[in-house]
Design a protein around this motif. Structure first.
Motif, PDB file in Angstrom:
ATOM      1  N   GLN A   1       0.829  -1.215   0.000  1.00  9.36           N
ATOM      2  CA  GLN A   1       0.000   0.000   0.000  1.00  9.36           C
ATOM      3  C   GLN A   1       0.861   1.261   0.000  1.00  9.36           C
ATOM      4  OE1 GLN A   1      -2.296  -0.988   3.491  1.00  9.36           O
ATOM      5  NE2 GLN A   1      -4.047  -1.739   2.293  1.00  9.36           N
ATOM      6  N   GLN A   2       1.940   1.241   0.742  1.00  6.57           N
ATOM      7  CA  GLN A   2       2.829   2.393   0.752  1.00  6.57           C
ATOM      8  C   GLN A   2       3.492   2.587  -0.611  1.00  6.57           C
ATOM      9  OE1 GLN A   2       5.385   2.815   4.304  1.00  6.57           O
ATOM     10  NE2 GLN A   2       4.034   1.377   5.353  1.00  6.57           N
TER      11      GLN A   2
ATOM     12  N   ASP B   1       0.973   4.150  -2.983  1.00 12.09           N
ATOM     13  CA  ASP B   1       0.763   5.572  -2.737  1.00 12.09           C
ATOM     14  C   ASP B   1       1.918   6.390  -3.310  1.00 12.09           C
ATOM     15  OD1 ASP B   1      -0.617   7.779  -1.747  1.00 12.09           O
ATOM     16  OD2 ASP B   1       0.368   7.695   0.202  1.00 12.09           O
TER      17      ASP B   1
ATOM     18  N   SER C   1       2.167   5.456  -7.477  1.00 13.07           N
ATOM     19  CA  SER C   1       0.997   5.764  -8.302  1.00 13.07           C
ATOM     20  C   SER C   1       0.403   7.131  -7.963  1.00 13.07           C
ATOM     21  CB  SER C   1      -0.065   4.681  -8.137  1.00 13.07           C
ATOM     22  OG  SER C   1       0.412   3.433  -8.596  1.00 13.07           O
ATOM     23  N   ASN C   2       0.136   7.363  -6.687  1.00 10.64           N
ATOM     24  CA  ASN C   2      -0.516   8.623  -6.302  1.00 10.64           C
ATOM     25  C   ASN C   2       0.433   9.818  -6.379  1.00 10.64           C
ATOM     26  OD1 ASN C   2      -2.883   7.225  -5.812  1.00 10.64           O
ATOM     27  ND2 ASN C   2      -2.482   6.985  -3.624  1.00 10.64           N
TER      28      ASN C   2
ATOM     29  N   TYR D   1       8.634   9.824   3.715  1.00 11.65           N
ATOM     30  CA  TYR D   1       7.245   9.570   3.329  1.00 11.65           C
ATOM     31  C   TYR D   1       6.287   9.660   4.515  1.00 11.65           C
ATOM     32  CZ  TYR D   1       3.121   6.779   2.078  1.00 11.65           C
ATOM     33  OH  TYR D   1       1.841   6.318   1.899  1.00 11.65           O
TER      34      TYR D   1
ATOM     35  N   ARG E   1       3.242  12.109   5.373  1.00 10.29           N
ATOM     36  CA  ARG E   1       2.072  11.591   6.074  1.00 10.29           C
ATOM     37  C   ARG E   1       2.385  11.522   7.562  1.00 10.29           C
ATOM     38  NH1 ARG E   1      -0.244   6.207   3.489  1.00 10.29           N
ATOM     39  NH2 ARG E   1      -1.816   6.671   5.080  1.00 10.29           N
TER      40      ARG E   1
ATOM     41  N   TYR F   1       2.718  16.744   0.165  1.00  8.01           N
ATOM     42  CA  TYR F   1       2.010  15.544  -0.283  1.00  8.01           C
ATOM     43  C   TYR F   1       0.888  15.929  -1.247  1.00  8.01           C
ATOM     44  CZ  TYR F   1      -0.795  11.260  -0.144  1.00  8.01           C
ATOM     45  OH  TYR F   1      -1.500  10.137  -0.488  1.00  8.01           O
TER      46      TYR F   1
ATOM     47  N   ARG G   1       0.567  14.928  -5.169  1.00 13.93           N
ATOM     48  CA  ARG G   1      -0.570  14.094  -5.578  1.00 13.93           C
ATOM     49  C   ARG G   1      -1.508  14.829  -6.538  1.00 13.93           C
ATOM     50  NH1 ARG G   1      -5.028  12.594  -1.211  1.00 13.93           N
ATOM     51  NH2 ARG G   1      -5.652  14.732  -1.835  1.00 13.93           N
TER      52      ARG G   1
END
Length: 347
Positions: free
Chosen positions: A70-71, A74, A77-78, A314, A327, A339, A343
């Motif tokens: 998941q990290q 993020d 991709s994000n 991150y 985050r 961030y 994004r």
């Protein structure tokens, strides 16, 4: 020169500025005086950052920000970041004693879960407590032990990984971040040079396609010129021959240390290697974007050889006042302004 236009715009203060320039010329070169005065009158302004230069530090140790996968999703991709710096620390948890086999399971998960196209810079750092005893040393040296028991087997293990782009040999050797690391003696640049040189040959022999990246010191303008002098000593010893990249960290500002003669800018512009800034960042969720839009374009302008900036970092779980994370675990500020910019492109 730019300084002339600045003085003309401050006619009521022409005399005072002239006196200040003459004073500075008395303690530094007049060219430096003009540069330093220019920085004082007109400090670097915010400019858009080149997103293609942005990389990320993430160590995947905080599950509060999701699983490893998941990290990665993020970040890649994000946020659109494909270059990630990770830490492979050599600790008792990894190798409990000198006769045990290193447990790479966590590090294997980091490498295995890297999405296609993501490039990992693996930092090899620290030493287990048991390795502080001379009875455990290979070749009569803690530094040789680090190379033989950590650099070499780790290079062998990930030599065939398409995700691992290279190995960074230690981190901020000019300070002692863990007490057991003191036995390596890396506060002396001659000892770090020895470690780098031996590690270079170990990686070349066991993972010849991977980059070897020297460790960055603490922020290169820190305690100017103390940290810069550590870098100068490494250069004079011949470190350029044993690294594919000259690696630096840059925190805070101290812009004058970059532009002054024989300062950070002159030093790095004289290095015949690409420059990577593998750590740079700011604390506070509402200060990060302003910092990188000021410091990074300034550094890139003054030091054109910089190829990438790895933001630090991150995610971070500490209090907001000392938190560098894009985050956080604070419900009021779960993500920073940087961030959101990465994004969504919003400022």
């Amino acid at each position: 020169m730019k300084i002339k236009s600045k003085i003309s715009n401050f006619k009521p203060h022409r005399y005072a500025l002239s006196v200040l320039t003459l004073f500075l010329c008395g303690i530094v070169a007049c060219g430096d005086a003009a540069e330093l005065l220019d920085i004082a009158l007109d400090p670097p302004s915010r400019k858009p950052i080149d997103k293609s230069l942005v990389a990320m530090n993430n160590f995947f140790v905080d599950s509060e920000f999701g699983t490893i996968s998941q990290q990665y999703a993020d970040i890649s991709s994000n946020l659109g970041i494909k270059r990630i710096r990770v830490l492979f620390a050599w600790t008792e948890a990894v190798q409990p004693n000198p006769n045990s086999t290193p447990n790479y399971s966590f590090y294997d998960d980091i490498v295995r879960n890297a999405p296609p196209g993501v490039e990992l810079l693996v930092v090899l750092s620290h030493i287990p407590n048991w390795a502080t005893s001379p009875s455990t040393w290979v070749g009569g040296s803690a530094r040789s032990t680090f190379v033989e028991k950590w650099v070499k087997p780790t290079a062998q293990r990930y030599a065939g990984s398409s995700a691992v782009a290279g190995f960074e040999i230690f981190n901020e050797p000019d300070i002692i971040s863990l007490p057991q690391d003191e036995v390596l003696g890396l506060a002396e640049p001659e000892n770090y040079f020895e470690l780098l040189r031996s590690s270079y040959f170990a990686v070349r022999a066991n993972a010849p396609s991977k980059k070897v990246v020297m460790a960055a010191t603490t922020s290169i303008q820190r305690k100017f010129p103390t940290v810069l002098n550590y870098n100068r000593k490494l250069r004079d010893l011949g470190a350029e021959a044993y690294t594919d990249v000259w690696n630096v960290h840059y925190y805070a500002t101290s812009y004058e240390s970059v532009v002054t003669s024989n300062g950070v800018g002159d030093f790095l512009n004289g290095i015949n290697k690409p420059i990577w800034v593998t750590e740079s960042g700011e604390t506070g969720p509402n200060k990060q974007l302003a910092y990188v839009e000021t410091a990074w374009p300034f550094l890139k302008k003054e030091i054109p050889g910089i190829e990438r900036f790895y933001y630090y970092q991150y995610g971070e779980t500490g209090p907001l006042g000392t938190n560098f994370g894009l985050r956080t675990t604070d419900s009021a500020f779960p993500v920073s302004d940087l961030y959101l910019f990465l994004r969504d492109g919003t400022r």
